[in-house]
Each structure stands twice: as structure tokens, then as C-alpha cells.
Motif scaffolding. Structure first.
Motif, short mmCIF file in Angstrom:
data_model
loop_
_atom_site.label_atom_id
_atom_site.label_comp_id
_atom_site.label_asym_id
_atom_site.label_seq_id
_atom_site.Cartn_x
_atom_site.Cartn_y
_atom_site.Cartn_z
N ALA A 123 0.84 -1.17 0.00
CA ALA A 123 -0.21 -0.02 0.01
C ALA A 123 0.72 1.30 -0.12
CB ALA A 123 -0.82 0.08 0.99
N ASP A 124 1.96 1.29 0.45
CA ASP A 124 2.98 2.19 0.79
C ASP A 124 4.31 1.77 0.08
OD1 ASP A 124 4.79 4.22 1.54
OD2 ASP A 124 3.76 4.58 3.53
N ILE A 125 4.52 2.53 -0.85
CA ILE A 125 5.94 2.07 -1.80
C ILE A 125 7.00 2.47 -1.09
CG2 ILE A 125 7.13 2.44 -3.66
CD1 ILE A 125 4.90 0.51 -4.15
N GLU A 126 6.98 3.71 -0.49
CA GLU A 126 8.52 4.42 0.45
C GLU A 126 8.44 3.43 1.65
OE1 GLU A 126 9.37 8.54 2.59
OE2 GLU A 126 8.66 8.46 0.58
N THR A 127 7.48 2.96 2.38
CA THR A 127 7.73 2.01 3.69
C THR A 127 8.08 0.87 3.25
OG1 THR A 127 5.93 3.45 4.75
CG2 THR A 127 6.65 1.15 5.54
N GLU A 128 7.70 0.34 1.89
CA GLU A 128 8.10 -1.01 1.63
C GLU A 128 9.48 -1.07 0.92
OE1 GLU A 128 7.53 -4.85 -0.58
OE2 GLU A 128 6.41 -4.06 1.25
N LEU A 129 10.07 0.20 0.43
CA LEU A 129 11.48 0.21 0.03
C LEU A 129 12.27 0.38 1.19
CD1 LEU A 129 11.10 2.88 -2.72
CD2 LEU A 129 11.82 0.29 -3.27
N LEU A 130 12.02 0.83 2.13
CA LEU A 130 12.82 1.01 3.64
C LEU A 130 12.99 -0.40 4.21
CD1 LEU A 130 11.62 4.50 5.16
CD2 LEU A 130 13.71 3.95 4.53
N GLN A 131 11.64 -0.97 4.28
CA GLN A 131 11.76 -2.44 4.91
C GLN A 131 12.56 -3.22 3.96
OE1 GLN A 131 7.54 -3.31 5.16
NE2 GLN A 131 7.41 -2.23 7.14
#
Length: 389
Positions: A123-131
Motif C-alpha cells: 500500500a505504501d511504496i516508500e515504507t516498502e522500500l525502507l523495509q
């Protein structure tokens, strides 16, 4: 929470973790698309010494990745699947199940590096990239720990290199790479890895300890190297002085490619091998050609006479006819052309050798001992043999 707040929070959390734990290894604050280009350039210039091997920069075991990928279910997002593998690996590592933990981290890396994306979309690309970055860094650095425990030191350095490609400030990667490189005996690389880590965290105790161990090993190796250098230098000087001593005494020597094994018996100067004024000593052999016997004299000094050594060699245990007595034998030595000269039994060896007629071959003095009554016949046999050869 914004990207900056999340990065600050993760940075604070990472700094509080001890180096040998496997949980919560945190990556850089920003996802790949938000990295500063200048920081990337700077990181290339400061690449640790052990990572400058081109083979480390793009390394991954493709077969292991494919096997791991086939065994995984494609549920949740890519980051969630990778995180699940990481957490399973952490639990196994805490239980000292290093092989299973390594496989879990490999599974996580398989998820993170798979070219085909079959996972749910986040749902959140930026959070996904960080994870994804955080988990990738953690899986590599924790698999490095597994490889350390399993004594797969080369693989540990490769995993540390991969972790540092994700986060060039990961002190655990520097620590574990230093450990592995020390085990491999790569001291310059190990020292550099520890130094890089200490530049980031000067008060990091594990890094300080490994740096101290590396320094101690380096000093020990340098001491051994210096000792070897000095021994080689001394051996060279000894050889040079010996050569000069032989030339000064006009003694002819020749070394062949079939030198006999004399063990520790060698032509040398004594008592001081570095002084041309010392006494020359030769290994020697008394040959009794008519009876196929011999006696080895380990140290025949240049001042000794043949009679001196025969005095304690005689009587010979096999001489049942009592033919070998000091007054009843003649002594011969080969000259440079293969002929024979009679050597005076009471002359010092130096006087016999400096005549220039005798040649010392392969550092060994050969003296033929023949009963006087049989000497003429034996000489004729030797001359005949020489003509045939």
C-alpha cells in the motif's frame, strides 16, 4: 511518520544494538530513490580494502537463491515475506542452529533479489522500500554471522561486503568481516575493516578488541618475517665469507647436480662463520676400495692430518688380515682431471688442498685408503677404468 522521522528513529535504534546480536539490524535512513548522489560517490572512494576484490562486488550464490526461492510461498508483500524469513533466522541463531539460520537468511535474500515479482503489491511504496533495504542489510550481515560460526570465512566476507553495499556504515559488517579476514590470515584487509568500523564508532568495544587482536597478530607476523630476513641475510654473509676463505686459501671447489645427502654435515668456518680467519672444516669420507668399506668423518679440520683421524679409526673391525695399519697404508685423493695423487698422511689438510691439484667436490673430501702392498695394482685398475669411461 515522515521519511526523515522514520530514518532518525531507525538510526537511533541501530546504535543501541550490540555487534553480535542478530535482531534489528537497521539499514540506511533513505530508500534507493532518495539517496544523495554525492554520498554514493563518496562511498565508492572509501570502499574497504577487502571489498576492492572485484569478485566481492557482485557476488551471490545463484543456485542457492533459486533453490530457496522455489521453496517459498508467495504470500504478503515482498518485504513481509523477506521479514518473515529474517525473523525465523533470528530465532534459529538465538538457539545456535547456525545451519538452519543460514538457510532462513538465504531464503530472505532470495525473496529480496528475485527478478520475478509474484508478491502482493504494498500500500505504501516508500515504507516498502525502507523495509526491503533494512531486511536485505540484516539478512546479509546475519548470514555473515552464521558463516563465521560455521567457519565459512570466505563466505562471511562476501556477506559482509553485500551488507556494506546496502549500508556503508554497518559496524557489524565491519566487525564480522574483520573477524573472518583475521581467520583467513588476511591481516591488512582485517586491519582496514576494523579501522573503518572504529572510524564510525570509536568507542565500540568489540571492534576495539578485534583491532587489538589483529594488531597482536600483525606484530607476531612481522617479528617472524624480520627473524627470517635476518636469518637469510646471515646465511648469505656466511656463504660469502666461506667463499672468500676458500679463495684466500687457494682451495678449488665444485658443486654438481648430484650432491650427496650429508644431512647437517657441511663445509664451514669455525668458531666464527663470519670470520675469514676461522678454521675451515670439511665433511670427509675414508674409502677402502679393496674391501668396499668406508668411514665418514663429520668434521675434518684444515689443520688436521689424515694420520690423526686414522689413529682413532684403526683398527678396523672387519680387517681380519690386519692389512690396515697406519704404517702399512697409502692415502690417495682425486685431482681435478680425475686422476690420483698420493696424499701425505702427516701433512695438514690445508697444505694438501692449497696445492691446487685436489678439487673438493660437493663439499666432501674423499680419501682412498689402500694397503701399501696392493696400492700399485689398485692404481693401475683405476687408470684402466678411467680410460674406459
Amino acid at each position: 511518520m515522515g521519511t526523515g522521522d522514520l530514518g532518525a528513529s531507525l538510526q537511533s535504534h541501530r546504535a543501541s544494538q550490540p555487534l553480535l546480536e542478530v535482531d534489528h539490524v537497521q539499514g540506511p535512513e533513505l530508500p534507493p530513490g532518495l539517496q544523495n548522489k554525492n554520498e554514493t560517490a563518496d562511498s565508492k572512494e572509501s570502499t574497504p580494502l577487502f571489498m576492492k576484490d572485484a569478485g566481492l562486488l557482485d557476488w551471490e550464490d545463484d543456485d542457492a537463491i533459486l533453490d530457496a526461492l522455489r521453496a517459498l510461498e508467495h504470500e504478503g508483500t515482498r518485504a513481509e515475506a523477506a521479514l518473515n524469513c529474517r525473523e525465523l533466522g533470528n530465532k534459529a541463531a538465538k538457539a545456535n542452529s547456525w545451519l538452519y539460520a543460514k538457510q532462513c537468511y538465504t531464503n530472505g535474500i532470495a525473496v529480496l533479489t528475485a527478478s520475478e515479482d509474484k508478491w502482493e503489491q504494498p500500500a505504501d511504496i516508500e515504507t516498502e522500500l525502507l523495509q526491503l533495504r533494512e531486511t536485505k542489510e540484516a539478512c546479509y550481515v546475519n548470514r555473515a554471522l552464521c558463516n563465521l560460526k560455521l567457519e565459512n570465512y570466505r563466505s562471511a566476507t562476501l556477506d559482509c561486503a553485500s551488507a556494506l553495499k546496502v549500508n556503508s556504515k554497518n559496524t557489524k559488517a565491519f566487525y564480522r568481516s574483520a573477524m573472518a579476514l583475521l581467520a583467513l590470515g588476511k591481516l591488512p584487509e582485517a586491519e582496514d575493516a576494523a579501522t573503518c568500523g572504529l572510524e564510525l564508532e570509536p568507542n565500540n568495544r568489540p571492534l576495539q578488541e578485534i583491532a587489538s587482536r589483529i594488531g597482536g597478530r600483525k606484530e607476531a607476523v612481522e617479528a617472524i618475517t624480520e627473524k627470517k630476513r635476518m636469518e637469510e641475510e646471515r646465511a648469505y654473509k656466511i656463504k660469502l665469507v666461506l667463499s672468500n676463505a676458500l679463495q684466500a686459501r687457494q682451495i678449488r671447489v665444485r658443486i654438481t647436480d648430484q650432491s650427496p645427502n650429508l644431512e647437517d654435515a657441511r663445509m664451514h668456518l669455525t668458531p666464527d662463520p663470519l670470520s675469514i680467519e676461522s678454521t675451515l672444516v670439511f665433511p670427509s669420507v675414508f674409502l677402502y676400495p679393496l674391501d668396499a668399506q668406508s668411514d665418514f668423518i663429520k668434521a675434518f679440520s684444515e689443520s688436521d692430518t689424515i694420520a690423526h683421524h686414522l689413529s682413532y679409526v684403526f683398527p678396523l673391525p672387519w680387517d681380519s688380515n690386519h692389512e690396515y695399519e697406519l704404517s702399512r697404508v697409502n692415502c690417495y685423493m682425486e685431482n681435478a682431471t680425475g686422476g690420483l695423487i698420493q696424499a701425505g698422511k702427516k701433512l695438514p689438510l690445508s697444505q694438501i688442498l692449497k696445492s691446487g691439484k685436489v678439487e673438493v667436490v660437493d663439499e666432501l673430501i674423499k680419501i682412498y685408503i689402500v694397503p701399501a702392498t696392493s696400492a700399485e695394482k689398485w692404481i693401475e685398475q683405476m687408470k684402466s677404468r678411467q680410460k674406459r669411461s
